[in-house]
Enzyme design. Structure first.
Site, PDB file in Angstrom:
ATOM      1  N   ARG A 105       0.820  -1.173   0.085  1.00 42.03           N
ATOM      2  CA  ARG A 105       0.030   0.047  -0.065  1.00 42.03           C
ATOM      3  C   ARG A 105       0.887   1.176   0.022  1.00 42.03           C
ATOM      4  O   ARG A 105       1.588   1.441   0.937  1.00 42.03           O
ATOM      5  CB  ARG A 105      -1.068  -0.035   1.297  1.00 42.03           C
ATOM      6  N   HIS A 149       1.442  -2.029   5.739  1.00 45.05           N
ATOM      7  CA  HIS A 149       1.432  -2.528   4.271  1.00 45.05           C
ATOM      8  C   HIS A 149       2.222  -1.541   3.566  1.00 45.05           C
ATOM      9  O   HIS A 149       2.605  -2.238   2.442  1.00 45.05           O
ATOM     10  CB  HIS A 149      -0.181  -2.017   3.922  1.00 45.05           C
ATOM     11  N   ASP A 156      -3.966  -8.428   2.622  1.00 41.44           N
ATOM     12  CA  ASP A 156      -5.205  -8.717   3.257  1.00 41.44           C
ATOM     13  C   ASP A 156      -5.884  -9.692   2.216  1.00 41.44           C
ATOM     14  O   ASP A 156      -5.713  -9.477   1.167  1.00 41.44           O
ATOM     15  CB  ASP A 156      -6.052  -7.473   3.394  1.00 41.44           C
ATOM     16  N   GLU A 218      -7.827  -8.020  12.980  1.00 40.05           N
ATOM     17  CA  GLU A 218      -8.463  -8.233  11.525  1.00 40.05           C
ATOM     18  C   GLU A 218      -8.116  -9.489  11.084  1.00 40.05           C
ATOM     19  O   GLU A 218      -6.834  -9.716  10.927  1.00 40.05           O
ATOM     20  CB  GLU A 218      -7.875  -7.166  10.470  1.00 40.05           C
ATOM     21  N   HIS A 221      -5.735  -9.979   7.947  1.00 39.00           N
ATOM     22  CA  HIS A 221      -4.229  -9.142   8.014  1.00 39.00           C
ATOM     23  C   HIS A 221      -3.363 -10.026   8.260  1.00 39.00           C
ATOM     24  O   HIS A 221      -3.196 -10.381   9.328  1.00 39.00           O
ATOM     25  CB  HIS A 221      -4.567  -7.870   8.699  1.00 39.00           C
TER      26      HIS A 221
END
Length: 239
Positions: A105, A149, A156, A218, A221
């Site tokens: 990301r 990320h 994910d 999460e 993740h």
């Protein structure tokens, strides 16, 4: 040692104060291309891996394509991509497959998330992504000002079960959607069904065997450990 002005501006955009800079934040890589950052497209290793890269489109908690996502692709640092490919191949022997929602990301995407989180007037995605949470609380553990990320070692994802011929794959029931900001999305959350818990454990087992560690808040993740560049973040666009 003086920091480049561009790096200081970026850290300020994603929430780092002058005091935070003094506490040695992660270094921003000068890489301008994926190749320079050693980021590779997972499809160069697994050409038919299932992908639904959420932040490249409108189906995400922001509701629009996110800064830095110019194509729906999954990039990871090469050792991480190779490890994820091994997980995928192990699962295929069981008629299972991974489905990827996000990988590397860009730092500018994280800055986009933070700006959105501060805009309390934009509540368009609340019913689907944070129905029981006040938006002002999203920065308290759900949206990070600096995301792992951006180090290129986190993905994910979920698991799909496929027909024996490898077609007609359907995601396993994990109890919540991706990016559902609620305690039910915690990997070991109470209140989910035994089957949903078993499905989460199946994913966690496969990923842990591949060298990945889960983020407990999460279920989707996972971060490869040890990370190849644990103190470096990247801002190369996904394209």
């Amino acid at each position: 040692m003086r920091r480049p002005l561009a790096a200081i501006a970026l850290f300020a955009a994603i929430g780092w104060s002058a005091g935070s800079l003094a506490e040695q934040p992660p270094a921003l890589s000068p890489a301008k291309t994926a190749a320079a950052a050693n980021l590779v497209d997972i499809r160069t290793l697994v050409p038919d891996i299932a992908e639904d890269i959420k932040y490249a489109g409108h189906d995400n908690f922001v509701g629009v394509p996110v800064d830095g996502y110019r194509a729906p692709k999954c990039f990871l640092l090469r050792p991480v991509a190779e490890a994820l490919a091994r997980v995928e191949h192990e699962l295929r022997a069981q008629h299972l497959r991974l489905k990827l929602w996000d990988c590397y990301r860009p730092a500018r995407a994280v800055a986009n998330f933070v700006r959105w989180a501060h805009d309390l007037n934009d509540q368009r995605t609340k019913p689907r992504h944070y129905p029981a949470l006040d938006k002002s609380k999203l920065l308290d553990g759900y949206i990070a000002t600096v995301s792992g990320h951006s180090r290129g070692s986190t993905a994910d994802l979920t698991v799909e079960r496929c027909a024996t011929d490898g077609t007609r794959c359907e995601p396993l029931d994990m109890g919540t959607d991706f990016d559902f900001f609620d305690v039910r999305a915690h990997t070991d959350a109470p209140g989910i069904t035994p089957q949903q818990r078993a499905n989460r454990q199946l994913l966690r087992g496969a990923m842990e065997r591949g060298g990945f560690r889960n983020y407990p808040m999460e279920w989707w993740h996972y971060t490869f450990t040890p990370e190849p560049t644990p103190h470096t973040i990247y801002d190369v666009p996904v394209q």
